[in-house]
Motif scaffolding. Structure first.
Motif, PDB file in Angstrom:
ATOM      1  N   ARG B  37       0.857  -1.183   0.000  1.00 21.21           N
ATOM      2  CA  ARG B  37       0.000   0.000   0.000  1.00 21.21           C
ATOM      3  C   ARG B  37       0.897   1.238   0.000  1.00 21.21           C
ATOM      4  O   ARG B  37       1.893   1.295   0.722  1.00 21.21           O
ATOM      5  N   GLN B  62      -4.134  -5.057  10.939  1.00 18.74           N
ATOM      6  CA  GLN B  62      -5.108  -4.082  10.463  1.00 18.74           C
ATOM      7  C   GLN B  62      -6.368  -4.844  10.075  1.00 18.74           C
ATOM      8  O   GLN B  62      -6.444  -6.043  10.264  1.00 18.74           O
ATOM      9  N   LEU B  64      -7.383  -5.554   7.169  1.00 15.89           N
ATOM     10  CA  LEU B  64      -7.280  -6.156   5.847  1.00 15.89           C
ATOM     11  C   LEU B  64      -6.852  -7.602   5.963  1.00 15.89           C
ATOM     12  O   LEU B  64      -6.189  -7.988   6.932  1.00 15.89           O
ATOM     13  N   SER B  78     -11.355  -6.779   2.733  1.00 20.40           N
ATOM     14  CA  SER B  78     -11.700  -6.194   4.019  1.00 20.40           C
ATOM     15  C   SER B  78     -13.189  -6.375   4.227  1.00 20.40           C
ATOM     16  O   SER B  78     -13.971  -6.281   3.282  1.00 20.40           O
ATOM     17  N   LEU B  81     -14.339  -1.276   5.649  1.00 27.78           N
ATOM     18  CA  LEU B  81     -13.293  -0.311   5.357  1.00 27.78           C
ATOM     19  C   LEU B  81     -13.288   0.847   6.346  1.00 27.78           C
ATOM     20  O   LEU B  81     -14.336   1.291   6.831  1.00 27.78           O
ATOM     21  N   SER B  84      -8.764   5.289   6.950  1.00 28.99           N
ATOM     22  CA  SER B  84      -7.313   5.134   6.845  1.00 28.99           C
ATOM     23  C   SER B  84      -6.908   4.064   5.827  1.00 28.99           C
ATOM     24  O   SER B  84      -5.715   3.903   5.547  1.00 28.99           O
ATOM     25  N   ASP B  85      -7.862   3.340   5.285  1.00 28.20           N
ATOM     26  CA  ASP B  85      -7.533   2.335   4.259  1.00 28.20           C
ATOM     27  C   ASP B  85      -7.347   2.952   2.878  1.00 28.20           C
ATOM     28  O   ASP B  85      -6.907   2.275   1.943  1.00 28.20           O
ATOM     29  N   TYR B  89      -2.990   0.724  -3.914  1.00 29.03           N
ATOM     30  CA  TYR B  89      -2.621  -0.655  -3.598  1.00 29.03           C
ATOM     31  C   TYR B  89      -1.937  -1.301  -4.796  1.00 29.03           C
ATOM     32  O   TYR B  89      -2.458  -1.279  -5.914  1.00 29.03           O
TER      33      TYR B  89
END
Lengths: 110, 116
Positions: B37, B62, B64, B78, B81, B84-85, B89
């Protein structure tokens, strides 16, 4: 695990030289260098392996000092096409996992 | 020749919605697969690493998760979401060589995720 790169940004005129440094607090097995243009995927430049080697790629070369856990990328006689963000990636004892620094943004002006 | 496909290229999702990003590699077998990421000011952050089907190493705790249902398929997911995601990617692959350093990483074109 993330290596530290310096400087964060460099601005050059065409024909000038630049050095980008990468250091790690961990013992390194290899160091990779990549360049990324805005909005694109990173592109591979070169790999340096444990053993303190130097490599060259056109006017871009690099060195790896495994004792100091450091690598440097040298850009000679920069061209406009060299602009982009340069990342070093380091591989430690856990082979296969490559950790990248925060990048160095290089801008070359005519 | 080897190619890597990643999709979708762009997506905008509300907070709390699920996520699924897919990556497939063609022209090679038994690759190492990676999810990275890229968020502003943080460089390329290694999220997941896989050496084979069902073998996933998570680098950052996290919300994910990743799966590798087939040799050349890598999925990032995920359930809910967070803001902060958001980020860019990148899926990547490399040739798997036992006991030696990782070869060149080949990156996909990336998926830009915006969580609102």
């Amino acid at each position: 695990q993330q290596p530290v790169q310096s400087p964060q940004a460099v601005i050059l005129r065409e024909g000038e030289d630049a050095v980008i440094n990468c250091s790690s607090s961990k013992a390194l097995y290899s160091v990779h260098w990549y360049r990324q243009k805005h909005g694109e995927a990173p592109v591979f430049l070169m790999i340096l392996l444990k053993g303190g080697e130097q490599k060259g790629h056109e006017k871009i070369s690099a060195s790896f000092n495994e004792k100091k856990q450091q690598s440097s990328l040298y850009l000679t006689a920069s061209q406009l096409s060299y602009s982009g963000t340069y990342f070093c990636g380091t591989e430690g004892s856990t082979l296969g996992r490559l950790y990248f620094g925060r990048g160095t943004q290089l801008t070359v002006w005519p | 020749s080897q190619t890597i496909h990643q999709w979708p290229a762009t997506l905008v999702q509300p907070v709390g919605s699920p996520l699924s990003l897919e990556c497939t590699v063609e022209g090679t077998s038994n690759p190492n697969l990676y999810w990275y990421r890229q968020a502003a000011g943080r460089g390329l952050q290694l999220l997941f690493y896989s050496v084979g089907i069902g073998q996933i190493s998570s680098e950052v705790p996290q919300n994910l998760s990743a799966s590798r249902p087939q040799d050349r398929q890598f999925i990032l997911s995920s359930k809910k979401l967070l803001l902060s995601d958001s980020g860019f990617y990148l899926c990547a692959w490399s040739v798997r060589t036992a006991g030696t350093s990782t070869g060149e990483l080949f990156f996909g074109e990336g998926s830009r995720l915006t969580v609102l």
